[in-house]
Design a protein around this motif. Structure first.
Motif, mmCIF file in Angstrom:
data_model
loop_
_atom_site.group_PDB
_atom_site.id
_atom_site.type_symbol
_atom_site.label_atom_id
_atom_site.label_comp_id
_atom_site.label_asym_id
_atom_site.label_seq_id
_atom_site.Cartn_x
_atom_site.Cartn_y
_atom_site.Cartn_z
ATOM 1 N N VAL A 50 -124.156 -20.580 18.807
ATOM 2 C CA VAL A 50 -123.593 -20.139 20.083
ATOM 3 C C VAL A 50 -124.648 -20.265 21.178
ATOM 4 O O VAL A 50 -125.803 -19.882 20.990
ATOM 5 C CB VAL A 50 -123.084 -18.679 20.000
ATOM 6 N N ASN A 51 -124.244 -20.809 22.303
ATOM 7 C CA ASN A 51 -125.151 -20.977 23.438
ATOM 8 C C ASN A 51 -125.185 -19.703 24.282
ATOM 9 O O ASN A 51 -124.809 -19.685 25.451
ATOM 10 C CB ASN A 51 -124.720 -22.169 24.293
ATOM 11 N N ASP A 52 -125.649 -18.660 23.655
ATOM 12 C CA ASP A 52 -125.791 -17.359 24.295
ATOM 13 C C ASP A 52 -126.964 -16.671 23.611
ATOM 14 O O ASP A 52 -126.971 -16.505 22.390
ATOM 15 C CB ASP A 52 -124.511 -16.537 24.143
ATOM 16 N N GLU A 53 -127.961 -16.296 24.391
ATOM 17 C CA GLU A 53 -129.211 -15.829 23.789
ATOM 18 C C GLU A 53 -129.044 -14.587 22.923
ATOM 19 O O GLU A 53 -129.515 -14.561 21.768
ATOM 20 C CB GLU A 53 -130.247 -15.566 24.888
ATOM 21 N N TRP A 54 -128.404 -13.567 23.438
ATOM 22 C CA TRP A 54 -128.320 -12.332 22.648
ATOM 23 C C TRP A 54 -127.365 -12.495 21.466
ATOM 24 O O TRP A 54 -127.652 -12.024 20.359
ATOM 25 C CB TRP A 54 -127.882 -11.163 23.522
ATOM 26 N N SER A 55 -126.251 -13.170 21.670
ATOM 27 C CA SER A 55 -125.318 -13.388 20.557
ATOM 28 C C SER A 55 -125.977 -14.214 19.462
ATOM 29 O O SER A 55 -125.810 -13.944 18.267
ATOM 30 C CB SER A 55 -124.050 -14.083 21.052
ATOM 31 N N SER A 56 -126.731 -15.226 19.872
ATOM 32 C CA SER A 56 -127.424 -16.058 18.897
ATOM 33 C C SER A 56 -128.497 -15.273 18.154
ATOM 34 O O SER A 56 -128.670 -15.420 16.943
ATOM 35 C CB SER A 56 -128.054 -17.263 19.591
ATOM 36 N N PHE A 57 -129.229 -14.440 18.885
ATOM 37 C CA PHE A 57 -130.242 -13.608 18.244
ATOM 38 C C PHE A 57 -129.616 -12.720 17.181
ATOM 39 O O PHE A 57 -130.134 -12.604 16.059
ATOM 40 C CB PHE A 57 -130.957 -12.752 19.297
ATOM 41 N N MET A 58 -128.497 -12.118 17.489
ATOM 42 C CA MET A 58 -127.826 -11.255 16.523
ATOM 43 C C MET A 58 -127.296 -12.056 15.340
ATOM 44 O O MET A 58 -127.214 -11.555 14.220
ATOM 45 C CB MET A 58 -126.680 -10.499 17.200
ATOM 46 N N GLN A 59 -126.944 -13.319 15.562
ATOM 47 C CA GLN A 59 -126.433 -14.166 14.491
ATOM 48 C C GLN A 59 -127.549 -14.633 13.559
ATOM 49 O O GLN A 59 -127.383 -14.646 12.333
ATOM 50 C CB GLN A 59 -125.734 -15.390 15.101
ATOM 51 N N LEU A 60 -128.695 -15.031 14.119
ATOM 52 C CA LEU A 60 -129.679 -15.786 13.352
ATOM 53 C C LEU A 60 -130.957 -15.026 13.000
ATOM 54 O O LEU A 60 -131.601 -15.343 11.998
ATOM 55 C CB LEU A 60 -130.085 -17.044 14.129
ATOM 56 N N ALA A 61 -131.380 -14.080 13.814
ATOM 57 C CA ALA A 61 -132.725 -13.521 13.674
ATOM 58 C C ALA A 61 -132.880 -12.654 12.427
ATOM 59 O O ALA A 61 -131.923 -12.037 11.948
ATOM 60 C CB ALA A 61 -133.086 -12.702 14.913
ATOM 61 N N TRP A 62 -134.118 -12.619 11.923
ATOM 62 C CA TRP A 62 -134.486 -11.730 10.822
ATOM 63 C C TRP A 62 -134.695 -10.350 11.431
ATOM 64 O O TRP A 62 -135.726 -10.079 12.045
ATOM 65 C CB TRP A 62 -135.750 -12.218 10.133
ATOM 66 N N LYS A 63 -133.714 -9.494 11.279
ATOM 67 C CA LYS A 63 -133.738 -8.183 11.916
ATOM 68 C C LYS A 63 -134.052 -7.053 10.942
ATOM 69 O O LYS A 63 -133.983 -5.876 11.309
ATOM 70 C CB LYS A 63 -132.397 -7.921 12.620
ATOM 71 N N ASP A 64 -134.378 -7.378 9.694
ATOM 72 C CA ASP A 64 -134.718 -6.345 8.720
ATOM 73 C C ASP A 64 -135.902 -5.531 9.241
ATOM 74 O O ASP A 64 -136.770 -6.053 9.935
ATOM 75 C CB ASP A 64 -135.096 -6.976 7.377
ATOM 76 N N PRO A 65 -135.963 -4.257 8.897
ATOM 77 C CA PRO A 65 -137.043 -3.412 9.426
ATOM 78 C C PRO A 65 -138.423 -3.852 8.947
ATOM 79 O O PRO A 65 -138.598 -4.334 7.828
ATOM 80 C CB PRO A 65 -136.688 -2.020 8.883
ATOM 81 N N ARG A 66 -139.390 -3.711 9.847
ATOM 82 C CA ARG A 66 -140.799 -3.904 9.528
ATOM 83 C C ARG A 66 -141.575 -2.885 10.336
ATOM 84 O O ARG A 66 -141.058 -2.333 11.298
ATOM 85 C CB ARG A 66 -141.264 -5.319 9.902
#
Length: 522
Positions: A50-66
């Protein structure tokens, strides 16, 4: 599609499907070797991006806690997000900008070249540029890297034109649209770049090289490669002799599975790879698998980074076109007259307005901040990529309290800037501002470093087992059939973006593993 039995102990199991794991798995499959890639994230295809920064971040990023600690700015601004990497098939080759630069000769000999830098844990690589050159050539050909193999460079967008004009006014000579693994013309069954932008969000046209679109399908077509999405590795098991025998992973339902293996390769980024080895501790390896040297997790590097932006009287529209097709390489030399060892690159970088608001100066507000956003259309931007110093105390450990959704200790990332890193960043800030001011910027400002995308070290190569985790082939010193196949094997970080070197090393490692298996050495 191939599907291998969990009890098939003849397969090679690779943890991670990015630049290292995806390349290694494809090459092994094409060599006729049965291979399983375990990928913690889901599988998205080109049409899913998706060509949308926040939507793409939520789709692809490693968001597991660190967790994080140290004096680096990322700990202050993004304590739960030290790294901006992808959790999906293709790994961070989905997110990367495409810059593909070879390391320089002196960068393979950091200890010899830079000498005894106080507080740094420098070491020469056990490989040289001469040894790597044929593998760089193979990597550039397979990736379709521009300005190699007769492939023309990408066109320069407005962001580049501003950088080029300012850099040349300052006398810089090595200024061009970069060596980019993004098709400038149709190649390898994929079309040329459409200059859409959103390179960090997954390439909607398929022009950008990634293991998702350019490698893994070729491996799967052989019938020798199985990719298992949503399969997060928990630990690596071994037998009484210390040989790796299986990888335990959680499937998409959270149920633990055990895939037996003849060979195991770990390629899940410089944060998750040491975490997996540390979580694989046993009575034989009480400090973590392959960690007799105590170096697993140590010497974490992330490149000396930061950005510089300039605001001009007229619109630039930096967001139009390829995100990072522009570079100034003159400062990548080693020249201590500047007040530091090693060097850095300056590369064009545009962020969309949502990410610009988040990264400009996290937590800031007021007129200075809002006026910068008001000038967004008139803004040009660049990113600093410099060689940071490896330090033993910069390391990945297991958090003593925080657990992930599987109940496993998460990675805790500690990083302190070395004085050399700070001196380099300040010099780069100054040169970046001078470039923009040379062509009429009405305002220039630096930004602090973003969450890390170039995660390096933590399982470094070394000639002697006491100094690192793997040998020159990425084979762990302690466990003969266990390999490291990502940027965590880097001995030093160099000034160049790391993906080309990761791919070159993985291509070389695949040939090595195939040969060792044929000779029954592993």
């Amino acid at each position: 599609m191939a599907k291998f039995d969990l009890n098939d102990d003849s397969v090679v199991v690779i943890v991670g499907s990015g630049a290292g794991g995806g390349t290694l798995g494809t090459d092994l499959a094409r060599a006729g070797i049965k291979t399983v890639i375990l990928e913690a994230g889901a599988r998205y295809e080109t049409e899913d991006f998706v060509n949308d920064e926040w939507s793409s971040f939520m789709q692809l990023a490693w968001k597991d806690p660190r967790s994080t600690s140290g004096n680096w700015r990322v700990h202050k601004d993004f304590p739960g997000l030290p790294a901006w990497i992808v959790k999906a098939v293709g790994g961070s080759t989905i997110h990367w900008a495409g810059a593909s630069l070879r390391f320089q000769e002196h960068e393979f000999r950091g200890r010899t070249t830079y000498g005894d830098v106080a507080g740094a844990n420098l070491l020469d690589w056990p490989v040289t540029l001469a040894e790597m050159e044929p593998w760089y050539e193979k990597a550039e050909f397979r990736m379709g890297t521009t300005r190699t193999n007769g492939i023309p460079g990408l066109p320069g967008n407005n962001n580049y034109k501003v950088l080029e004009a300012g850099a040349k006014k300052l006398g810089y000579k090595e200024v061009h649209t970069g060596r980019m693994s993004i098709n400038s013309q149709p190649r390898d069954g994929r079309g040329s770049c459409q200059q859409i932008g959103f390179c960090f969000q997954g390439c909607k046209s398929g022009a950008k090289w990634s293991t998702l679109v350019a490698e893994i399908p070729k491996g799967e077509a052989t019938g020798n490669l199985e990719v298992r999405p949503e399969s997060q590795a928990v630990k690596i098991e071994h037998d009484a002799s210390g040989k790796a025998t299986a990888v335990v992973y959680a499937d998409k339902d959270g149920k633990l599975q055990r895939q037996k293996a003849r060979v195991v390769a770990v390629a899940c980024n410089s944060i998750e790879s040491p975490r997996l080895l540390l979580n694989s501790a046993s009575s034989m390896f009480p400090d973590g698998l392959a960690n007799s040297s105590g170096q697993v997790g140590r010497n974490y590097m992330r490149h000396t980074t930061g950005s510089v932006y300039g605001i001009f009287e007229k619109p630039v529209h930096m967001f139009r076109g390829t995100t990072m097709a522009g570079i100034v390489q003159d400062e990548a030399r080693h020249d201590t007259k500047r007040g530091f060892v090693a060097g850095y690159e300056l590369e064009t970088l545009s962020l969309g307005l949502p990410f610009m608001a988040a990264f400009l100066n996290p937590g800031a507000w007021g007129r200075e901040f809002t006026s910068a956003l008001d000038g967004y259309e008139n803004m040009a931007g660049m990113w600093i990529v410099g060689e940071d110093m490896p330090q033993e105390t910069n390391r990945i450990t297991l958090d003593p309290a925080l657990k992930d959704h599987l109940g496993m200790p998460v990675a805790s990332v500690h990083f302190d800037d070395h004085p050399n890193d700070i001196a380099m960043r300040n010099h780069a800030y100054g040169q970046g501002r001078a470039i923009y001011e040379a062509v009429g910027a009405v305002r220039t400002f630096p930004t602090p470093p973003y969450p890390s995308t170039h995660n390096l070290g933590t399982n470094r190569m070394s000639e002697k087992a006491r100094d690192g985790v793997v040998n020159k082939w990425g084979q762990t010193h302690d466990v003969k059939n266990l390999f490291i196949s990502d940027g965590s094997q880097f001995t030093t970080g160099a000034a160049e973006n790391p993906t080309l070197t990761i791919v070159a090393l993985a291509t070389r490692q695949a040939a090595t593993i195939a040969g060792m298996m044929a000779r029954n050495e592993i």
